[in-house]
Design a protein around this motif. Structure first.
Motif, PDB file in Angstrom:
ATOM      1  N   LEU A 287       0.832  -1.205   0.000  1.00  0.00           N
ATOM      2  CA  LEU A 287       0.000   0.000   0.000  1.00  0.00           C
ATOM      3  C   LEU A 287       0.866   1.254   0.000  1.00  0.00           C
ATOM      4  CD1 LEU A 287      -2.989  -0.739   2.389  1.00  0.00           C
ATOM      5  CD2 LEU A 287      -3.022  -0.465  -0.089  1.00  0.00           C
ATOM      6  N   ALA A 291       1.064   4.401  -3.030  1.00  0.00           N
ATOM      7  CA  ALA A 291       1.070   5.848  -2.841  1.00  0.00           C
ATOM      8  C   ALA A 291       2.341   6.482  -3.377  1.00  0.00           C
ATOM      9  CB  ALA A 291       0.914   6.181  -1.358  1.00  0.00           C
ATOM     10  N   LEU A 315     -10.389   1.495  -3.000  1.00  0.00           N
ATOM     11  CA  LEU A 315      -9.424   2.120  -2.111  1.00  0.00           C
ATOM     12  C   LEU A 315      -9.147   3.529  -2.604  1.00  0.00           C
ATOM     13  CD1 LEU A 315      -7.274   1.749   0.197  1.00  0.00           C
ATOM     14  CD2 LEU A 315      -5.703   0.997  -1.589  1.00  0.00           C
ATOM     15  N   VAL A 317      -6.641   6.519  -1.515  1.00  0.00           N
ATOM     16  CA  VAL A 317      -5.478   6.585  -0.646  1.00  0.00           C
ATOM     17  C   VAL A 317      -4.567   7.742  -1.045  1.00  0.00           C
ATOM     18  CG1 VAL A 317      -4.144   4.988  -2.080  1.00  0.00           C
ATOM     19  CG2 VAL A 317      -3.601   5.178   0.342  1.00  0.00           C
ATOM     20  N   SER A 318      -3.900   8.319  -0.061  1.00  0.00           N
ATOM     21  CA  SER A 318      -2.945   9.395  -0.318  1.00  0.00           C
ATOM     22  C   SER A 318      -1.792   9.270   0.666  1.00  0.00           C
ATOM     23  CB  SER A 318      -3.610  10.761  -0.148  1.00  0.00           C
ATOM     24  OG  SER A 318      -2.668  11.804  -0.359  1.00  0.00           O
ATOM     25  N   VAL A 330       0.669   6.391   4.832  1.00  0.00           N
ATOM     26  CA  VAL A 330      -0.436   6.456   3.872  1.00  0.00           C
ATOM     27  C   VAL A 330      -1.733   6.462   4.660  1.00  0.00           C
ATOM     28  CG1 VAL A 330      -1.685   5.165   2.091  1.00  0.00           C
ATOM     29  CG2 VAL A 330       0.793   5.292   1.999  1.00  0.00           C
ATOM     30  N   GLY A 332      -6.267   6.737   4.112  1.00  0.00           N
ATOM     31  CA  GLY A 332      -7.320   6.688   3.111  1.00  0.00           C
ATOM     32  C   GLY A 332      -8.539   5.959   3.611  1.00  0.00           C
ATOM     33  N   VAL A 348      -9.747  12.968   1.893  1.00  0.00           N
ATOM     34  CA  VAL A 348      -8.492  12.225   2.023  1.00  0.00           C
ATOM     35  C   VAL A 348      -7.311  13.121   1.674  1.00  0.00           C
ATOM     36  CG1 VAL A 348      -7.123  10.337   1.032  1.00  0.00           C
ATOM     37  CG2 VAL A 348      -9.513   9.948   1.673  1.00  0.00           C
TER      38      VAL A 348
END
Length: 360
Positions: A287, A291, A315, A317-318, A330, A332, A348
């Protein structure tokens, strides 16, 4: 705001949908995201801004189905978007606005005041809870100790034989390790060892710091006496071993949100698989890699995200970064494919930047 959206190549016929087809497709997707239900041609004909009969709407829906954008869950039902359709909607039609000043202030106040006494873990826990509360999914925060950038180390003597090695990460995290002291070590050596290490480790990962200290030790042997040098080597070894044992930390809140819209046995199995992945903390560094491969928010739908592909989850995510722009974690939202993307993406994005500012 940047929102990267992984996509499979779309055919020219999909990209060049006429206005009528786009409007019908948009209504199908928005209804699905709002209710999870298929939208039928008769209902659609009443919603459209242009005049179209149910029969004409059905013809357009058939064309959209031929393009792989929608499908019929059963005979005589309306249409739902496919994963390919959701990807097209997110890439080409989703309008992502920015958060109002008042909402930014609310998010910041919640995280800062509820952050467990403003500890690093408390801030991340509050961020996870906040993301869960503002979405239909589970809020998630992941930190990596393997890639932790170091800010400061200090040795605090406990007795003649032991000291506490206190490590501060550039993300604001603090960890302690017990170190056995070489016999006859004076207190001044603890200060000398701390100063020596801090001169060489700042901004480096554990593995980078170890390599750097090994490189300079030969050239600077005169700077440290033998006992102090042993303390430096012992302290770094303790932290290196700890980093290898802890590939990442996962904080999840809002699992119950994922149970709210289950309608079939296959939905229950999908969520069971997702929970199993989360409990096992599988591939957390993957994960982080997702990112790191791009700036800003990234959106993965269904099988596009191999980590949770079996559960068919989406998902958003940032990454969040330290003051030197290194990715240190990360955050999210994980949820069903019918997440409210337009709402979740800016939340997010702002939360990641906020956490970066606070811990930096």
């Amino acid at each position: 705001m940047t929102a990267e959206r992984r996509r499979e190549p779309l055919s020219p016929s999909v990209i060049d949908l006429d206005e009528r087809s786009r409007e019908i497709f948009r209504r199908i997707v928005e209804t699905y995201l709002d209710t999870g239900e298929p939208l039928g041609s008769r209902t659609l004909s009443r919603l459209l801004p242009m005049t179209l009969s149910p029969a004409s709407v059905r013809n357009v829906m058939a064309d959209l189905e031929a393009l792989g954008l929608v499908f019929s869950p059963h005979t005589s039902a309306g249409r739902l978007p496919t994963q390919r359709g959701l990807r097209f909607f997110v890439d080409a039609m989703l309008e992502i606005g920015d958060l109002a000043t008042e909402e930014r202030d609310r998010i910041e106040a919640q995280i800062r005041t509820g952050g467990g006494g403003r500890t690093y873990e408390g801030l991340l826990t509050e961020a996870s809870q906040m993301l869960s509360g503002l979405s239909r999914g589970a809020g998630m925060v992941i930190t990596s100790t393997a890639d932790l950038r170091l800010k400061h180390i200090e040795f605090v003597r406990l007795d003649q034989a032991r000291a506490l090695a206190v490590l501060v990460g550039s993300d604001g995290s603090v960890e302690n390790r017990l170190v056995t002291l070489p016999p006859g070590l004076p207190s001044s050596a603890l200060v000398e060892a701390s100063n020596y290490m801090n001169a060489h480790i700042r901004g480096r990962t554990l593995s980078e710091a170890k390599s750097e200290l090994e490189r300079v030790s030969l050239a600077e042997q005169a700077e440290l006496d033998e006992i102090t040098r042993r303390l430096v080597e012992t302290g770094l070894a303790v932290w290196s071993e700890a980093g290898d044992e802890r590939p990442g930390t996962l904080i999840i809140h809002g699992r119950a949100n994922l149970l709210g819209d289950l309608k079939a046995e296959e939905d229950i199995e999908r969520i069971r698989l997702l929970f199993d992945d989360l409990e096992q903390k599988r591939d957390l560094i993957h994960l982080l890699g997702l990112a790191e491969s791009g700036d800003g928010v990234r959106i993965f739908i269904g099988s596009e995200n191999k980590l949770f592909s079996l559960s068919g989850s989406s998902l958003v995510v940032s990454p969040y970064r330290d003051t030197e722009n290194h990715i240190v974690g990360v955050l999210g939202v994980i949820g069903p494919t019918r997440l409210n993307y337009a709402r979740i993406v800016p939340v997010v994005d702002y939360t990641a930047k906020l956490i970066g500012r606070i811990v930096g």
